[in-house]
Design a protein around this motif. Structure first.
Motif, PDB file in Angstrom:
ATOM      1  N   ALA A   1       0.826  -1.209   0.000  1.00 41.86           N
ATOM      2  CA  ALA A   1       0.000   0.000   0.000  1.00 41.86           C
ATOM      3  C   ALA A   1       0.858   1.255   0.000  1.00 41.86           C
ATOM      4  O   ALA A   1       0.588   2.221  -0.729  1.00 41.86           O
ATOM      5  N   MET A   2       1.904   1.274   0.812  1.00 43.27           N
ATOM      6  CA  MET A   2       2.782   2.442   0.876  1.00 43.27           C
ATOM      7  C   MET A   2       3.519   2.651  -0.438  1.00 43.27           C
ATOM      8  O   MET A   2       3.719   3.792  -0.882  1.00 43.27           O
ATOM      9  N   ALA A   3       3.931   1.556  -1.083  1.00 43.19           N
ATOM     10  CA  ALA A   3       4.637   1.679  -2.363  1.00 43.19           C
ATOM     11  C   ALA A   3       3.731   2.311  -3.414  1.00 43.19           C
ATOM     12  O   ALA A   3       4.139   3.221  -4.135  1.00 43.19           O
TER      13      ALA A   3
ATOM     14  N   LEU B   1      -7.056   2.347  -0.761  1.00 43.78           N
ATOM     15  CA  LEU B   1      -8.048   2.172   0.304  1.00 43.78           C
ATOM     16  C   LEU B   1      -7.720   0.878   1.031  1.00 43.78           C
ATOM     17  O   LEU B   1      -7.765  -0.203   0.435  1.00 43.78           O
ATOM     18  N   TYR B   2      -7.353   0.994   2.304  1.00 39.23           N
ATOM     19  CA  TYR B   2      -7.100  -0.190   3.116  1.00 39.23           C
ATOM     20  C   TYR B   2      -8.357  -0.458   3.939  1.00 39.23           C
ATOM     21  O   TYR B   2      -8.656   0.265   4.890  1.00 39.23           O
ATOM     22  N   ALA B   3      -9.101  -1.480   3.534  1.00 36.78           N
ATOM     23  CA  ALA B   3     -10.350  -1.831   4.208  1.00 36.78           C
ATOM     24  C   ALA B   3     -10.040  -2.887   5.264  1.00 36.78           C
ATOM     25  O   ALA B   3      -9.876  -4.072   4.950  1.00 36.78           O
ATOM     26  N   ALA B   4      -9.928  -2.438   6.510  1.00 36.72           N
ATOM     27  CA  ALA B   4      -9.507  -3.312   7.606  1.00 36.72           C
ATOM     28  C   ALA B   4     -10.742  -3.880   8.301  1.00 36.72           C
ATOM     29  O   ALA B   4     -11.414  -3.189   9.064  1.00 36.72           O
TER      30      ALA B   4
ATOM     31  N   ASP C   1       1.962   8.734   4.227  1.00 38.17           N
ATOM     32  CA  ASP C   1       0.756   7.915   4.341  1.00 38.17           C
ATOM     33  C   ASP C   1      -0.481   8.659   3.844  1.00 38.17           C
ATOM     34  O   ASP C   1      -1.605   8.171   3.974  1.00 38.17           O
ATOM     35  N   ALA C   2      -0.272   9.856   3.246  1.00 41.10           N
ATOM     36  CA  ALA C   2      -1.398  10.703   2.855  1.00 41.10           C
ATOM     37  C   ALA C   2      -2.253  10.065   1.767  1.00 41.10           C
ATOM     38  O   ALA C   2      -3.440  10.379   1.656  1.00 41.10           O
ATOM     39  N   GLY C   3      -1.672   9.192   0.957  1.00 36.12           N
ATOM     40  CA  GLY C   3      -2.429   8.598  -0.143  1.00 36.12           C
ATOM     41  C   GLY C   3      -3.197   7.348   0.227  1.00 36.12           C
ATOM     42  O   GLY C   3      -3.732   6.671  -0.654  1.00 36.12           O
TER      43      GLY C   3
ATOM     44  N   VAL D   1      -7.330  -1.384  -3.714  1.00 32.52           N
ATOM     45  CA  VAL D   1      -8.153  -1.669  -2.539  1.00 32.52           C
ATOM     46  C   VAL D   1      -7.633  -2.946  -1.899  1.00 32.52           C
ATOM     47  O   VAL D   1      -7.544  -3.987  -2.563  1.00 32.52           O
ATOM     48  N   ILE D   2      -7.274  -2.864  -0.632  1.00 32.94           N
ATOM     49  CA  ILE D   2      -6.850  -4.043   0.124  1.00 32.94           C
ATOM     50  C   ILE D   2      -7.965  -4.368   1.099  1.00 32.94           C
ATOM     51  O   ILE D   2      -8.298  -3.551   1.973  1.00 32.94           O
TER      52      ILE D   2
END
Length: 572
Positions: A304-306, A325-328, A350-352, A380-381
């Motif tokens: 995600a960061m990459a 979008l990290y859907a936890a 981490d702004a994106g 999307v994760i």
């Protein structure tokens, strides 16, 4: 048109649009090896390029890029008629060409940082968008029918073109709804005028094919004095029902069938695009699979960061920058802490990355909600599959296939890649836990292993529709300190860092694919493996020592100098 004349026209178009050009054949396929990536912009380079390709018959104009060129391609063929899309009325007049098939190319200029990308029949059947990563054809058979300057698109028009048709199965452009005059019609309500304003707005939305629940959602902010929200919903529903009885709803039938194409058309399509080169395609659905405790979430955060920063993944996998979008579905706070830990350690922003609740794939409600917000994401994760499929039987092929299909609907809506974090079963050698439809129905399966719960983590490809499956990425978990910006408290967490694989890891991979090899055979195959260039070389002595340790631990057998795994290594 002779090559010199075509080159002259190409140079004029490059100057007019400020965009690079390249030669095309009669069938609009590129003459050059890399298509639009070979496009050039200077007059000298254009003449030189077209001179090398005497088979050129048309001119390709590369869209997107620094020129920020967007072309709305309106088709009227194969049962599709893009001119039926009502959203065309909301776009400004601009330079327009008629295409040989009777369609149109309408040219626009995108604002800096626009999220628009190429798409085909996503907004509406017969409406294709050509932006970053695409091109359009030009030539003598393309007639200039509206000779105006290229119009700039505003934010509302960008949203209109970003919005796909509703996922509930109705042909309507939700984005045109979001930017429609719904708010304007009721913004200045005066006493006694609420009913008429809301009635007219509801009729307008019904005429665009909007679903009842979406109309209710759009109208809920306009509850008038003396009304409860329940009163408003009842009144609005009465208006919706009345508008439908009076025939305001459009008579539209949706089809999900793909067009019938020739083999040449399919083969000559643009090559697959990647978010993370070789690992994560630009669009589609995949699984990130591994045993509990293997470090899957840390790997997902690293990916995600990459993507959010457009930085190379594991040092040498080029990455396309995009919104994440990290859907936890579990431990949102823990995921947020890991993202901040990575940011503080790596210096990446981490702004994106947006963190949300897990996206349910048991129905379409979560997906329709996300799409209705108007903000698209590129990656999307969804962490984890078990939390994303509440009430579904993970061993049912039909139920899991339906869940994956819903993930594909989100992928189609945003033109994004949906990566679902999943678990292996008790027998890690059997791969993804649950129905076989999970692996069968996705584009990509990445496997995370952490031998012996140590610090080394490997990511390998178990399935990749769009590319080779012999790529391996080796990482190590490293403990770092995270400082809370609110309290100043310092806590520990982990990040993953790229590292070269150890000799045992490489030996396991080779023997898993080809048992019964001598030490020399293992070494030969280790040195031929397609591993990351950042990995250090492995000596023959290191391979022999690794094999000896693997035999001593009972992981590998030695039968007359030929080695085989006794169990699939690295999965526990």
């Amino acid at each position: 048109m002779l090559a010199a004349g075509l080159a002259h026209s190409a140079a004029e178009l490059a100057d007019e649009f400020g965009a690079p050009v390249f030669p095309l054949r009669h069938d609009k396929t590129p003459c050059t090896a890399h298509g639009f990536k070979d496009a050039v912009a200077t007059e000298e380079a254009i003449y030189e390029l077209f001179e090398r390709h005497q088979d050129a018959a048309l001119i390709g104009i590369a869209t997107g890029g620094d020129a920020r060129l967007l072309v709305v391609d309106i088709d009227r063929k194969n049962g599709k008629d893009g001119f039926d899309w009502t959203g065309l009325r909301d776009l400004p007049e601009t330079l327009t060409f008629q295409t040989p098939s009777g369609g149109q190319h309408r040219y626009y200029r995108l604002p800096p940082g626009s999220p628009l990308r190429c798409s085909a029949s996503v907004v509406f059947d017969g409406i294709d968008l050509r932006a970053d990563g695409g091109y359009v054809a030009q030539g003598e058979s393309y007639k200039r029918i509206v000779d105006l300057p290229v119009a700039d698109l505003c934010e509302a028009e960008i949203r209109l073109l970003s919005r796909p048709r509703p996922l509930s199965g109705q042909i309507a452009d939700l984005h045109s709804i979001a930017v429609s005059d719904a708010a304007r019609r009721v913004r200045d309500i005066v006493p006694g005028a609420w009913h008429d304003n809301v009635r007219d707005t509801v009729a307008h939305l019904v005429s665009k094919g909007v679903a009842d629940d979406m109309i209710q959602s759009l109208m809920s902010p306009f509850t008038t004095a003396g009304f409860t929200e329940a009163d408003t919903r009842r009144e609005v529903q009465t208006m919706i029902d009345g508008a439908r009885r009076k025939g305001w709803a459009p008579d539209v039938t949706e089809t999900r069938y793909l067009p019938i194409q020739s083999a040449s058309e399919i083969f000559s399509a643009e090559p697959p695009e990647w978010l993370i080169d070789g690992l994560v395609p630009r669009v589609g659905v995949g699984l990130l699979n591994g045993p509990s405790g293997s470090g899957k979430t840390y790997v997902a955060v690293d990916a995600a960061m990459a993507v959010a920063n457009g930085s190379a993944y594991a040092n040498n996998h080029p990455t396309e920058k995009g919104r994440v979008l990290y859907a936890a579905g579990e431990d949102r706070a823990g995921v947020a802490r890991r993202i901040i830990a990575h940011s503080q350690y790596s210096g990446l922003s981490d702004a994106g990355i947006g963190v949300w609740q897990g996206v349910s794939l048991a129905g379409l409600h979560d997906i329709e909600h996300l799409v209705s917000l108007g903000n698209r994401y590129d990656f999307v994760i969804n962490d984890t599959l078990s939390r994303a499929t509440p009430g579904l039987d993970e061993n049912s092929n039909s139920e899991m296939a339906a869940a994956i299909d819903r993930a594909y609907q989100l992928s189609a809506a945003w033109r994004c890649f949906v990566l679902i974090v999943s678990h292996t079963g008790k027998d890690a050698a059997k791969g993804v836990r649950g129905a076989s439809a999970l692996v069968a129905n996705v584009d990509t399966v990445l496997k995370v292993t952490r031998p012996g719960r140590g610090s080394l983590v490997s990511v390998t490809i178990e399935k990749q529709k769009s590319g080779p499956e012999d790529i391996a990425v080796d990482l190590k978990l490293e403990e770092v300190e995270v400082t809370s910006p609110a309290t100043g408290e310092v806590i520990s967490d982990l990040v993953v860092l790229p590292t070269g694989p150890s000799a045992p890891i490489l030996c396991r991979r080779v023997l898993h694919a080809e048992p019964g090899l001598t030490a020399k055979g293992v070494f030969d195959r280790v040195t031929r493996q397609r591993i990351d260039p950042c990995n250090p070389g492995v000596t023959f002595g290191a391979v022999k020592a690794a094999l000896s340790r693997m035999v001593a631990s009972g992981e590998t057998s030695n039968d007359g100098g030929k080695y085989s795994l006794l169990a699939r290594g690295g999965d526990e």
